[in-house]
Design a protein around this motif. Structure first.
Motif, PDB file in Angstrom:
ATOM      1  N   ASN A  90       0.803  -1.224   0.000  1.00 51.77           N
ATOM      2  CA  ASN A  90       0.000   0.000   0.000  1.00 51.77           C
ATOM      3  C   ASN A  90       0.839   1.279   0.000  1.00 51.77           C
ATOM      4  OD1 ASN A  90      -2.645  -1.075  -0.102  1.00 51.77           O
ATOM      5  ND2 ASN A  90      -2.491  -1.659   2.034  1.00 51.77           N
ATOM      6  N   ILE A  91       1.965   1.286   0.690  1.00 53.66           N
ATOM      7  CA  ILE A  91       2.783   2.509   0.703  1.00 53.66           C
ATOM      8  C   ILE A  91       3.695   2.578  -0.510  1.00 53.66           C
ATOM      9  CG2 ILE A  91       2.713   2.811   3.196  1.00 53.66           C
ATOM     10  CD1 ILE A  91       5.601   1.813   3.314  1.00 53.66           C
ATOM     11  N   GLY A  92       3.902   1.450  -1.143  1.00 54.84           N
ATOM     12  CA  GLY A  92       4.758   1.393  -2.324  1.00 54.84           C
ATOM     13  C   GLY A  92       6.109   0.797  -1.988  1.00 54.84           C
ATOM     14  N   LEU A  93       6.526  -0.150  -2.784  1.00 55.36           N
ATOM     15  CA  LEU A  93       7.784  -0.846  -2.549  1.00 55.36           C
ATOM     16  C   LEU A  93       8.969   0.115  -2.570  1.00 55.36           C
ATOM     17  CD1 LEU A  93       9.116  -3.563  -2.004  1.00 55.36           C
ATOM     18  CD2 LEU A  93       9.193  -3.932  -4.475  1.00 55.36           C
ATOM     19  N   GLY A  94       8.945   1.068  -3.474  1.00 54.19           N
ATOM     20  CA  GLY A  94      10.044   2.025  -3.579  1.00 54.19           C
ATOM     21  C   GLY A  94      10.216   2.844  -2.318  1.00 54.19           C
ATOM     22  N   GLN A  95       9.118   3.412  -1.821  1.00 54.15           N
ATOM     23  CA  GLN A  95       9.179   4.211  -0.589  1.00 54.15           C
ATOM     24  C   GLN A  95       9.591   3.348   0.592  1.00 54.15           C
ATOM     25  OE1 GLN A  95       5.590   6.373   0.484  1.00 54.15           O
ATOM     26  NE2 GLN A  95       6.285   6.638   2.576  1.00 54.15           N
ATOM     27  N   ALA A  96       9.033   2.157   0.690  1.00 55.09           N
ATOM     28  CA  ALA A  96       9.346   1.259   1.803  1.00 55.09           C
ATOM     29  C   ALA A  96      10.823   0.876   1.795  1.00 55.09           C
ATOM     30  CB  ALA A  96       8.478   0.007   1.735  1.00 55.09           C
ATOM     31  N   THR A  97      11.339   0.535   0.623  1.00 60.52           N
ATOM     32  CA  THR A  97      12.742   0.149   0.506  1.00 60.52           C
ATOM     33  C   THR A  97      13.654   1.318   0.843  1.00 60.52           C
ATOM     34  OG1 THR A  97      12.164  -1.463  -1.183  1.00 60.52           O
ATOM     35  CG2 THR A  97      14.472  -0.841  -1.055  1.00 60.52           C
ATOM     36  N   GLN A  98      13.302   2.507   0.386  1.00 57.05           N
ATOM     37  CA  GLN A  98      14.107   3.694   0.674  1.00 57.05           C
ATOM     38  C   GLN A  98      14.166   3.964   2.181  1.00 57.05           C
ATOM     39  OE1 GLN A  98      12.846   7.258  -1.365  1.00 57.05           O
ATOM     40  NE2 GLN A  98      14.166   8.557  -0.143  1.00 57.05           N
ATOM     41  N   GLU A  99      13.036   3.915   2.860  1.00 60.37           N
ATOM     42  CA  GLU A  99      13.003   4.161   4.306  1.00 60.37           C
ATOM     43  C   GLU A  99      13.802   3.090   5.051  1.00 60.37           C
ATOM     44  OE1 GLU A  99      12.542   5.982   7.741  1.00 60.37           O
ATOM     45  OE2 GLU A  99      11.686   6.842   5.926  1.00 60.37           O
ATOM     46  N   LEU A 100      13.660   1.854   4.650  1.00 57.31           N
ATOM     47  CA  LEU A 100      14.379   0.749   5.270  1.00 57.31           C
ATOM     48  C   LEU A 100      15.890   0.953   5.116  1.00 57.31           C
ATOM     49  CD1 LEU A 100      13.450  -2.863   5.402  1.00 57.31           C
ATOM     50  CD2 LEU A 100      15.564  -2.379   4.238  1.00 57.31           C
ATOM     51  N   ASN A 101      16.336   1.227   3.891  1.00 55.83           N
ATOM     52  CA  ASN A 101      17.766   1.410   3.635  1.00 55.83           C
ATOM     53  C   ASN A 101      18.333   2.628   4.364  1.00 55.83           C
ATOM     54  OD1 ASN A 101      18.035  -0.884   2.033  1.00 55.83           O
ATOM     55  ND2 ASN A 101      17.517   0.196   0.169  1.00 55.83           N
ATOM     56  N   GLU A 102      17.581   3.734   4.400  1.00 57.29           N
ATOM     57  CA  GLU A 102      18.042   4.930   5.097  1.00 57.29           C
ATOM     58  C   GLU A 102      18.213   4.662   6.594  1.00 57.29           C
ATOM     59  OE1 GLU A 102      15.335   8.118   4.183  1.00 57.29           O
ATOM     60  OE2 GLU A 102      15.979   8.192   2.084  1.00 57.29           O
ATOM     61  N   THR A 103      17.301   3.913   7.174  1.00 57.60           N
ATOM     62  CA  THR A 103      17.396   3.605   8.599  1.00 57.60           C
ATOM     63  C   THR A 103      18.614   2.739   8.888  1.00 57.60           C
ATOM     64  OG1 THR A 103      14.988   3.765   8.787  1.00 57.60           O
ATOM     65  CG2 THR A 103      16.149   2.632  10.573  1.00 57.60           C
ATOM     66  N   VAL A 104      18.860   1.745   8.062  1.00 60.76           N
ATOM     67  CA  VAL A 104      20.022   0.876   8.256  1.00 60.76           C
ATOM     68  C   VAL A 104      21.315   1.670   8.060  1.00 60.76           C
ATOM     69  CG1 VAL A 104      21.245  -1.167   7.408  1.00 60.76           C
ATOM     70  CG2 VAL A 104      18.766  -1.217   7.671  1.00 60.76           C
ATOM     71  N   ILE A 105      21.368   2.533   7.059  1.00 65.12           N
ATOM     72  CA  ILE A 105      22.557   3.349   6.815  1.00 65.12           C
ATOM     73  C   ILE A 105      22.831   4.277   7.992  1.00 65.12           C
ATOM     74  CG2 ILE A 105      23.469   5.229   5.371  1.00 65.12           C
ATOM     75  CD1 ILE A 105      22.096   3.753   2.972  1.00 65.12           C
ATOM     76  N   LYS A 106      21.794   4.913   8.525  1.00 67.96           N
ATOM     77  CA  LYS A 106      21.969   5.779   9.701  1.00 67.96           C
ATOM     78  C   LYS A 106      22.542   4.991  10.873  1.00 67.96           C
ATOM     79  CE  LYS A 106      18.022   8.741   8.722  1.00 67.96           C
ATOM     80  NZ  LYS A 106      16.663   9.072   9.195  1.00 67.96           N
ATOM     81  N   SER A 107      22.071   3.770  11.050  1.00 64.65           N
ATOM     82  CA  SER A 107      22.562   2.922  12.138  1.00 64.65           C
ATOM     83  C   SER A 107      24.032   2.614  11.956  1.00 64.65           C
ATOM     84  CB  SER A 107      21.758   1.631  12.202  1.00 64.65           C
ATOM     85  OG  SER A 107      22.299   0.769  13.148  1.00 64.65           O
ATOM     86  N   THR A 108      24.414   2.303  10.734  1.00 60.97           N
ATOM     87  CA  THR A 108      25.820   1.986  10.436  1.00 60.97           C
ATOM     88  C   THR A 108      26.699   3.196  10.697  1.00 60.97           C
ATOM     89  OG1 THR A 108      25.122   0.403   8.779  1.00 60.97           O
ATOM     90  CG2 THR A 108      27.392   1.125   8.671  1.00 60.97           C
ATOM     91  N   LYS A 109      26.253   4.373  10.265  1.00 58.60           N
ATOM     92  CA  LYS A 109      27.029   5.593  10.506  1.00 58.60           C
ATOM     93  C   LYS A 109      27.155   5.880  11.989  1.00 58.60           C
ATOM     94  CE  LYS A 109      26.210   7.875   6.117  1.00 58.60           C
ATOM     95  NZ  LYS A 109      25.605   9.000   5.419  1.00 58.60           N
ATOM     96  N   SER A 110      26.080   5.669  12.735  1.00 53.54           N
ATOM     97  CA  SER A 110      26.126   5.876  14.183  1.00 53.54           C
ATOM     98  C   SER A 110      27.124   4.930  14.818  1.00 53.54           C
ATOM     99  CB  SER A 110      24.746   5.648  14.819  1.00 53.54           C
ATOM    100  OG  SER A 110      23.836   6.615  14.389  1.00 53.54           O
ATOM    101  N   ASN A 111      27.145   3.692  14.336  1.00 54.06           N
ATOM    102  CA  ASN A 111      28.058   2.688  14.864  1.00 54.06           C
ATOM    103  C   ASN A 111      29.510   3.071  14.579  1.00 54.06           C
ATOM    104  OD1 ASN A 111      28.656   0.266  16.182  1.00 54.06           O
ATOM    105  ND2 ASN A 111      28.709  -0.870  14.263  1.00 54.06           N
ATOM    106  N   GLU A 112      29.792   3.553  13.382  1.00 57.00           N
ATOM    107  CA  GLU A 112      31.151   3.927  13.022  1.00 57.00           C
ATOM    108  C   GLU A 112      31.643   5.097  13.860  1.00 57.00           C
ATOM    109  OE1 GLU A 112      30.862   2.563   8.338  1.00 57.00           O
ATOM    110  OE2 GLU A 112      30.900   4.680   8.844  1.00 57.00           O
ATOM    111  N   LYS A 113      30.786   6.055  14.155  1.00 58.75           N
ATOM    112  CA  LYS A 113      31.188   7.203  14.952  1.00 58.75           C
ATOM    113  C   LYS A 113      31.516   6.814  16.392  1.00 58.75           C
ATOM    114  CE  LYS A 113      28.520  10.562  12.344  1.00 58.75           C
ATOM    115  NZ  LYS A 113      27.354  11.460  12.360  1.00 58.75           N
ATOM    116  N   ASN A 114      30.880   5.736  16.874  1.00 60.64           N
ATOM    117  CA  ASN A 114      31.072   5.325  18.259  1.00 60.64           C
ATOM    118  C   ASN A 114      32.142   4.262  18.413  1.00 60.64           C
ATOM    119  OD1 ASN A 114      29.083   7.006  19.351  1.00 60.64           O
ATOM    120  ND2 ASN A 114      27.492   5.612  18.629  1.00 60.64           N
ATOM    121  N   ALA A 115      32.746   3.859  17.317  1.00 61.56           N
ATOM    122  CA  ALA A 115      33.749   2.786  17.368  1.00 61.56           C
ATOM    123  C   ALA A 115      35.055   3.273  17.948  1.00 61.56           C
ATOM    124  CB  ALA A 115      33.979   2.226  15.973  1.00 61.56           C
TER     125      ALA A 115
END
Length: 115
Positions: A90-115
């Protein structure tokens, strides 16, 4: 690793997704590694894998629900894979995939800054 969350609205309802160690563990258990799962979900090597997207979204949505239930003392029910599949449709695969990927990328960046 810090909890990183994203949020999207569909039909007036706000949905929160969280990527943290709990979600990472679920993904690793199912797909072997987060990197392998990310390859399946980003569509960079062809068509995005719907099953992997639904699984990741379900884990992230349900982690957000678990956190909310703990913090607010609520008893919100977790999503099933099929419910999440319909939500993504219903929300669209493109939007869903984009939000999912952005959240994972933010997590990875947060992890790298705290390493």
């Amino acid at each position: 690793m810090k909890d990183v969350s994203g949020e999207f609205t569909f039909q007036g309802q706000k949905y929160k997704i969280v990527f943290n160690l709990n979600v990472m563990e679920e993904i690793q258990e199912k797909y072997g590694s987060v990197a392998k799962w990310a390859e399946l979900t980003d569509g960079s090597k062809g068509e995005a894998n719907a099953k992997a997207i639904i699984f990741g979204y379900t884990a992230m949505l349900n982690e957000a629900i678990d956190i909310e239930n703990e913090e607010k003392g609520t008893e919100k029910k977790p999503f099933t894979l099929r419910q999440v599949g319909r939500l993504i449709t219903n929300i669209g695969l493109g939007q869903a995939t984009q939000e999912l990927n952005e959240t994972v990328i933010k997590s990875t960046k947060s992890n790298e800054k705290n390493a």
